[in-house]
Design a protein around this motif. Structure first.
Motif, PDB file in Angstrom:
ATOM      1  N   ALA A 255       0.769  -1.097   0.141  1.00 13.86           N
ATOM      2  CA  ALA A 255      -0.114  -0.050   0.311  1.00 13.86           C
ATOM      3  C   ALA A 255       0.564   1.502  -0.609  1.00 13.86           C
ATOM      4  CB  ALA A 255      -0.704  -0.035   1.477  1.00 13.86           C
ATOM      5  N   GLY A 256       2.275   0.855   0.139  1.00 12.01           N
ATOM      6  CA  GLY A 256       2.927   2.720  -0.131  1.00 12.01           C
ATOM      7  C   GLY A 256       3.716   2.301   1.214  1.00 12.01           C
ATOM      8  N   LEU A 257       2.994   1.862   2.193  1.00  8.02           N
ATOM      9  CA  LEU A 257       3.129   2.218   3.203  1.00  8.02           C
ATOM     10  C   LEU A 257       3.972   2.120   4.393  1.00  8.02           C
ATOM     11  CD1 LEU A 257      -0.711   2.026   4.820  1.00  8.02           C
ATOM     12  CD2 LEU A 257       0.625   4.137   4.430  1.00  8.02           C
ATOM     13  N   PRO A 258       4.753   2.500   5.054  1.00  4.23           N
ATOM     14  CA  PRO A 258       5.675   1.483   6.152  1.00  4.23           C
ATOM     15  C   PRO A 258       5.767   1.181   7.132  1.00  4.23           C
ATOM     16  CG  PRO A 258       5.430   3.912   7.159  1.00  4.23           C
ATOM     17  CD  PRO A 258       4.484   4.112   5.690  1.00  4.23           C
ATOM     18  N   ARG A 259       6.611   0.135   7.853  1.00  3.88           N
ATOM     19  CA  ARG A 259       5.768  -0.835   8.891  1.00  3.88           C
ATOM     20  C   ARG A 259       6.240   0.267   9.832  1.00  3.88           C
ATOM     21  NH1 ARG A 259       7.261  -8.108   7.466  1.00  3.88           N
ATOM     22  NH2 ARG A 259       7.392  -7.288   4.871  1.00  3.88           N
ATOM     23  N   HIS A 260       5.979   0.026  11.057  1.00  2.00           N
ATOM     24  CA  HIS A 260       5.713   0.181  12.482  1.00  2.00           C
ATOM     25  C   HIS A 260       5.925  -0.993  13.156  1.00  2.00           C
ATOM     26  CE1 HIS A 260       4.825   4.470  10.955  1.00  2.00           C
ATOM     27  NE2 HIS A 260       4.210   3.782  10.208  1.00  2.00           N
ATOM     28  N   ARG A 261       6.942  -0.656  14.308  1.00  2.00           N
ATOM     29  CA  ARG A 261       6.385  -1.287  16.000  1.00  2.00           C
ATOM     30  C   ARG A 261       4.760  -1.809  15.919  1.00  2.00           C
ATOM     31  NH1 ARG A 261       9.502   0.166  21.197  1.00  2.00           N
ATOM     32  NH2 ARG A 261       7.837   1.985  20.650  1.00  2.00           N
ATOM     33  N   PHE A 262       5.083  -3.453  16.531  1.00  5.20           N
ATOM     34  CA  PHE A 262       3.733  -3.261  16.957  1.00  5.20           C
ATOM     35  C   PHE A 262       2.872  -2.844  18.180  1.00  5.20           C
ATOM     36  CE2 PHE A 262       1.547  -6.188  20.377  1.00  5.20           C
ATOM     37  CZ  PHE A 262      -0.103  -6.460  19.095  1.00  5.20           C
ATOM     38  N   GLU A 263       3.892  -2.997  18.737  1.00  2.18           N
ATOM     39  CA  GLU A 263       3.876  -1.750  20.181  1.00  2.18           C
ATOM     40  C   GLU A 263       3.106  -0.390  20.019  1.00  2.18           C
ATOM     41  OE1 GLU A 263       6.619  -4.450  21.113  1.00  2.18           O
ATOM     42  OE2 GLU A 263       6.717  -3.534  19.131  1.00  2.18           O
ATOM     43  N   ASP A 264       3.632   0.096  19.492  1.00  5.21           N
ATOM     44  CA  ASP A 264       2.962   1.498  18.482  1.00  5.21           C
ATOM     45  C   ASP A 264       1.453   1.437  18.282  1.00  5.21           C
ATOM     46  OD1 ASP A 264       5.524   2.822  19.649  1.00  5.21           O
ATOM     47  OD2 ASP A 264       6.160   2.619  17.359  1.00  5.21           O
ATOM     48  N   ILE A 265       0.720   0.195  17.844  1.00  2.00           N
ATOM     49  CA  ILE A 265      -0.439   0.769  17.798  1.00  2.00           C
ATOM     50  C   ILE A 265      -0.922  -0.261  18.759  1.00  2.00           C
ATOM     51  CG2 ILE A 265      -0.193   0.637  15.526  1.00  2.00           C
ATOM     52  CD1 ILE A 265      -0.673  -2.741  15.297  1.00  2.00           C
ATOM     53  N   LEU A 266      -0.544  -0.886  20.237  1.00  2.00           N
ATOM     54  CA  LEU A 266      -0.956  -1.332  21.129  1.00  2.00           C
ATOM     55  C   LEU A 266      -2.173  -0.179  22.164  1.00  2.00           C
ATOM     56  CD1 LEU A 266       1.844  -3.074  23.354  1.00  2.00           C
ATOM     57  CD2 LEU A 266      -0.676  -3.965  21.754  1.00  2.00           C
ATOM     58  N   GLY A 267      -3.190  -0.289  22.619  1.00  2.00           N
ATOM     59  CA  GLY A 267      -3.981   0.900  23.150  1.00  2.00           C
ATOM     60  C   GLY A 267      -4.470   0.219  24.517  1.00  2.00           C
ATOM     61  N   GLY A 268      -5.230   1.000  25.190  1.00  2.00           N
ATOM     62  CA  GLY A 268      -6.158   0.222  26.714  1.00  2.00           C
ATOM     63  C   GLY A 268      -7.042   0.655  26.578  1.00  2.00           C
ATOM     64  N   THR A 269      -7.522   1.668  27.960  1.00  2.00           N
ATOM     65  CA  THR A 269      -9.243   1.693  27.954  1.00  2.00           C
ATOM     66  C   THR A 269      -9.825   2.234  26.722  1.00  2.00           C
ATOM     67  OG1 THR A 269      -8.801   4.172  29.410  1.00  2.00           O
ATOM     68  CG2 THR A 269      -8.737   1.483  30.508  1.00  2.00           C
ATOM     69  N   ALA A 312      -8.761   0.356  -6.613  1.00  2.00           N
ATOM     70  CA  ALA A 312      -7.674  -1.216  -8.071  1.00  2.00           C
ATOM     71  C   ALA A 312      -6.958  -2.409  -7.621  1.00  2.00           C
ATOM     72  CB  ALA A 312      -7.460  -0.426  -9.199  1.00  2.00           C
ATOM     73  N   ASP A 313      -5.931  -1.191  -6.704  1.00  2.00           N
ATOM     74  CA  ASP A 313      -5.683  -2.007  -5.245  1.00  2.00           C
ATOM     75  C   ASP A 313      -5.260  -0.934  -4.191  1.00  2.00           C
ATOM     76  OD1 ASP A 313      -3.985  -0.327  -6.024  1.00  2.00           O
ATOM     77  OD2 ASP A 313      -2.906  -1.317  -7.855  1.00  2.00           O
ATOM     78  N   LEU A 314      -4.457  -2.095  -3.902  1.00  2.00           N
ATOM     79  CA  LEU A 314      -3.723  -1.299  -1.483  1.00  2.00           C
ATOM     80  C   LEU A 314      -3.086  -0.189  -2.266  1.00  2.00           C
ATOM     81  CD1 LEU A 314      -2.847  -4.753   0.069  1.00  2.00           C
ATOM     82  CD2 LEU A 314      -4.764  -3.092   0.478  1.00  2.00           C
ATOM     83  N   ARG A 315      -2.239   0.538  -3.223  1.00  2.00           N
ATOM     84  CA  ARG A 315      -2.002   1.516  -3.098  1.00  2.00           C
ATOM     85  C   ARG A 315      -3.325   2.280  -3.112  1.00  2.00           C
ATOM     86  NH1 ARG A 315       3.117   2.544  -3.311  1.00  2.00           N
ATOM     87  NH2 ARG A 315       4.028   0.823  -2.941  1.00  2.00           N
ATOM     88  N   ASP A 316      -3.982   2.148  -4.536  1.00  2.00           N
ATOM     89  CA  ASP A 316      -4.766   3.385  -4.748  1.00  2.00           C
ATOM     90  C   ASP A 316      -5.821   3.332  -3.645  1.00  2.00           C
ATOM     91  OD1 ASP A 316      -7.152   4.632  -6.573  1.00  2.00           O
ATOM     92  OD2 ASP A 316      -7.923   3.109  -6.670  1.00  2.00           O
ATOM     93  N   GLY A 317      -5.808   2.934  -3.005  1.00  2.00           N
ATOM     94  CA  GLY A 317      -7.186   2.391  -1.285  1.00  2.00           C
ATOM     95  C   GLY A 317      -6.288   3.233  -0.465  1.00  2.00           C
ATOM     96  N   ALA A 318      -4.945   3.025  -0.541  1.00  2.00           N
ATOM     97  CA  ALA A 318      -4.517   3.856   0.468  1.00  2.00           C
ATOM     98  C   ALA A 318      -4.477   5.104   0.533  1.00  2.00           C
ATOM     99  CB  ALA A 318      -3.338   3.319   0.950  1.00  2.00           C
ATOM    100  N   GLU A 319      -4.254   5.873  -1.340  1.00  2.00           N
ATOM    101  CA  GLU A 319      -4.626   7.271  -1.499  1.00  2.00           C
ATOM    102  C   GLU A 319      -5.395   7.722  -1.061  1.00  2.00           C
ATOM    103  OE1 GLU A 319      -2.435   9.723  -2.309  1.00  2.00           O
ATOM    104  OE2 GLU A 319      -0.545   8.545  -2.525  1.00  2.00           O
TER     105      GLU A 319
END
Length: 344
Positions: A255-269, A312-319
């Motif tokens: 999708a033209g997106l970078p990877r991130h650490r899993f810990e950075d999408i952890l939530g909470g309450t 059409a594809d993930l890159r188009d969808g991300a835009e």
């Protein structure tokens, strides 16, 4: 009669998958209040321990669909939902992605519930955004028609679940109902992006949707163990396209997106997740957590737009997803849904 029948069906389920007729009979008994809490728990855990079959999924879903309070949705509506039960405690990614997709012009008939196996479910997150989730089909239909997104709170649309809900809560673990939720959308959507708690169930879920008449769906399981498309790892996909199920793998880079650490999408309450959700809508981004959350939402929204036939594809969808967020259209969908669901 139900008592003897359900006992016999539980005994049969221990040794083999139930036939479609047997499974329909078993779940009809459960949904009509003909089983005791012990029998409900016994059947659910028997199925989970042995592993549910496609016929059992389809039968249970068919019974639930027949007994639900239905909603009329616009043509082309999609659902974006997770099974729950992954135990990862991430931010509410599918809920945020639903508003991004709606902002991109695709009607979203979202089906969900409060947290049963996590800190914050879809309904909890929406409550933090001022959305009243305990509304009936008429209000949901109004929201879909006027705003392009509606939320269907499972207990409001599946009254028969009242017979099994307490046992499910007491069990406190995932059961076939984690699978059934995404398979029993009251609006009868035929396209959906659904996250699953295990890679083992994504193909059976896609095959079940095919058996139930869905047109297109992606059932996904993240390589980070989540019931979402992962931003840190590749994601396994079971793709349904008009009766045919194929398997493939996707990654953020598609999708033209970078990877991130899993810990950075952890939530909470719910409150903590709500703050992150509002920051996302406000356009907050930084090199850490906010950027990771935003990209995770963009990635999941991109996939939903592909499934909906809009991209059409993930890159188009991300835009398209990025434009929905940056233009404020996603925020407007949240505000519109809050307005329509507010007590009159």
């Amino acid at each position: 009669m139900s008592d003897g029948t359900i006992k016999a069906l539980i005994a049969s389920a221990v040794d083999r998958p139930l036939t479609r007729d047997e499974a329909e009979a078993a779940f009809t008994i459960l949904f009509e209040g003909g089983a005791t809490p012990s029998q409900i728990g016994g059947l659910l855990m028997t199925l989970r321990t042995r592993g549910e079959s496609v016929s059992e999924y389809a039968a249970a879903a068919a019974v639930m669909r027949a007994k639900c309070r239905k909603v009329r949705a616009p043509s082309g509506a999609i659902d974006i939902v997770g099974t729950g039960g992954d135990g990862k405690g991430t931010l509410n990614i599918s809920t945020a992605a639903a508003f991004v997709v709606a902002g991109a012009g695709v009607p979203v008939a979202k089906h969900g519930n409060r947290n049963l196996s996590s800190k914050s479910g879809a309904a909890d997150a929406l409550g933090q955004m001022g959305v009243e989730v305990m509304v009936g089909p008429e209000i949901v239909e109004e929201a879909l028609a006027e705003v392009g997104i509606g939320f269907m709170m499972a207990p409001m649309h599946h009254p028969a679940m009242a017979h099994v809900g307490p046992t499910r809560i007491e069990l406190g673990t995932r059961t076939i109902f984690n699978i059934l939720g995404p398979l029993t959308n009251p609006a009868g959507v035929t396209r959906q992006l659904t996250g699953a708690f295990s890679a083992d169930v994504i193909r059976p879920m896609a095959e079940t949707l095919a058996e139930l008449g869905s047109e297109a769906a992606w059932i996904v399981h993240g390589g980070d163990g989540t019931d979402e498309i992962a931003i840190s790892e590749p994601t396994a996909v079971a793709a349904l396209d008009h009766g045919t199920v194929t398997m493939h793998e996707i990654a953020p880079e598609d999708a033209g997106l970078p990877r991130h650490r899993f810990e950075d999408i952890l939530g909470g309450t719910a409150e903590e997740n709500g703050r992150a959700f509002r920051a996302l809508l406000d356009g907050a981004a930084d090199p850490g957590r906010a950027a990771a959350y935003r990209d995770a939402v963009l990635l999941n929204a991109a996939a939903a737009l592909v499934v909906a036939g809009r991209a059409a594809d993930l890159r188009d969808g991300a835009e398209q997803a990025r434009d929905s967020l940056d233009s404020g259209r996603a925020r407007a969908k949240v505000e519109g849904l809050a307005r329509i669901t507010a007590p009159h």
